[in-house]
Design an enzyme around this catalytic site. Structure first.
Site, PDB file in Angstrom:
ATOM      1  CB  SER A   1      56.112  29.222  40.098  1.00 37.70           C
ATOM      2  OG  SER A   1      56.169  29.468  41.482  1.00 37.70           O
TER       3      SER A   1
ATOM      4  CG  HIS B   1      59.647  27.534  37.836  1.00 34.82           C
ATOM      5  ND1 HIS B   1      60.637  27.725  38.774  1.00 34.82           N
ATOM      6  CD2 HIS B   1      58.477  27.628  38.518  1.00 34.82           C
ATOM      7  CE1 HIS B   1      60.111  27.917  39.963  1.00 34.82           C
ATOM      8  NE2 HIS B   1      58.795  27.847  39.832  1.00 34.82           N
TER       9      HIS B   1
END
Length: 277
Positions: free
Chosen positions: A206, A259
């Site tokens: 991610s 993230h």
């Protein structure tokens, strides 16, 4: 004839050729190694064709291309797509590069090992320092290898779809080196952030996905000639997904630190690369 661009899809190329025809530009389509090649006959048309090709890469759904196909397109145009399965495989391979495909394959391999009875040894080998009670300071790969681990089908599907779509664009249109930098930096620094935020038990691509998204978005705005573009709606979706992770809205454990760190890496590298000629 002078080539001004290549596209992986013959119908898309025909739509662009039909539009150029409405502008009085004679455009020819011919087979190429990775799709089709577009060329003009007259040298004075080359600059205009290149400019329109760049616009088409950023806005392939522009209604003017569809309108041109209705106006000037021929029903006699034939497209040979071959076997649907082979066409899909060809599209998958040609839309990416060696780095994109290698990381894609490694993530699939690791996910397969997790689900074929090798979860414990695989996690012990690839997890971050201290996650499984093992890992010496000399095992430097552990800073990066959590990036290759995924723990659910939705997790790996989401990440690999974006990685193939955006990473493939960066690699095929700008080069392997910018993508390699994004992979190495966004696959390590965000992991360190995540470790300090929540500990060593995490994994997934991610952080790198947010890096390639941020990079593509910035390059599309600041350097359209690079040929990569991420619509604001897509970027908005990624940001909403990031924000939801902080509120545990979906009941999922998300690596929010990774993230944010990955997004910062992508935005900064996009700002830097967009300044270069």
């Amino acid at each position: 004839m002078m080539e001004f661009g290549q596209l992986p899809n013959a119908r898309a190329a025909q739509a662009l050729a039909d539009y150029l025809k409405t502008r009085g530009i004679d455009c020819h389509i011919s087979p190429a190694a990775e799709g089709v090649s577009l060329s003009v006959v007259k040298p004075q048309d080359l600059a205009a064709a290149k400019a329109e090709f760049d616009h088409f890469l950023r806005h392939p759904g522009d209604e003017k291309y569809l309108a041109a196909s209705w106006e000037t397109g021929s029903t006699e145009t034939q497209f040979n797509y071959g076997s649907p399965g082979l066409a899909l495989l060809s599209r998958f391979v040609t839309a990416a590069g060696p780095i994109t495909l290698t990381v894609f394959a490694l993530c699939i391999l690791v996910y397969g090992a997790f689900n074929l009875g090798f979860a414990d040894p695989t996690y012990a080998l690839l997890s971050f320092f201290g996650a499984s009670g093992t890992g010496q300071s000399a095992e430097v790969w552990r800073v990066f290898t959590p990036t290759l681990m995924h723990f659910s089908l939705m997790h790996i599907s989401f990440n690999l779809l974006w990685w193939w779509y955006l990473g493939g664009k960066i690699e095929t249109r700008i080069g392997s080196w910018p993508l390699m930098i994004l992979l190495l930096v966004a696959g390590t620094l965000p992991n360190l952030i995540q470790y300090y935020v929540s500990g060593p038990n995490f994994g997934g691509l991610s952080g790198v996905v947010y890096a390639v998204a941020g990079y593509t978005f910035v390059m599309g705005i600041r350097k359209p000639s690079a040929g990569i573009y991420l619509p604001p709606s897509y970027m908005g979706f990624m940001l909403v997904w990031l924000i939801l992770g902080f509120f545990d809205f979906l009941g999922l454990s998300m690596a929010n630190g990774a993230h944010l760190g990955g997004l910062a890496v992508g935005l900064l590298q996009g700002l830097w690369d967009s300044r270069r000629r």
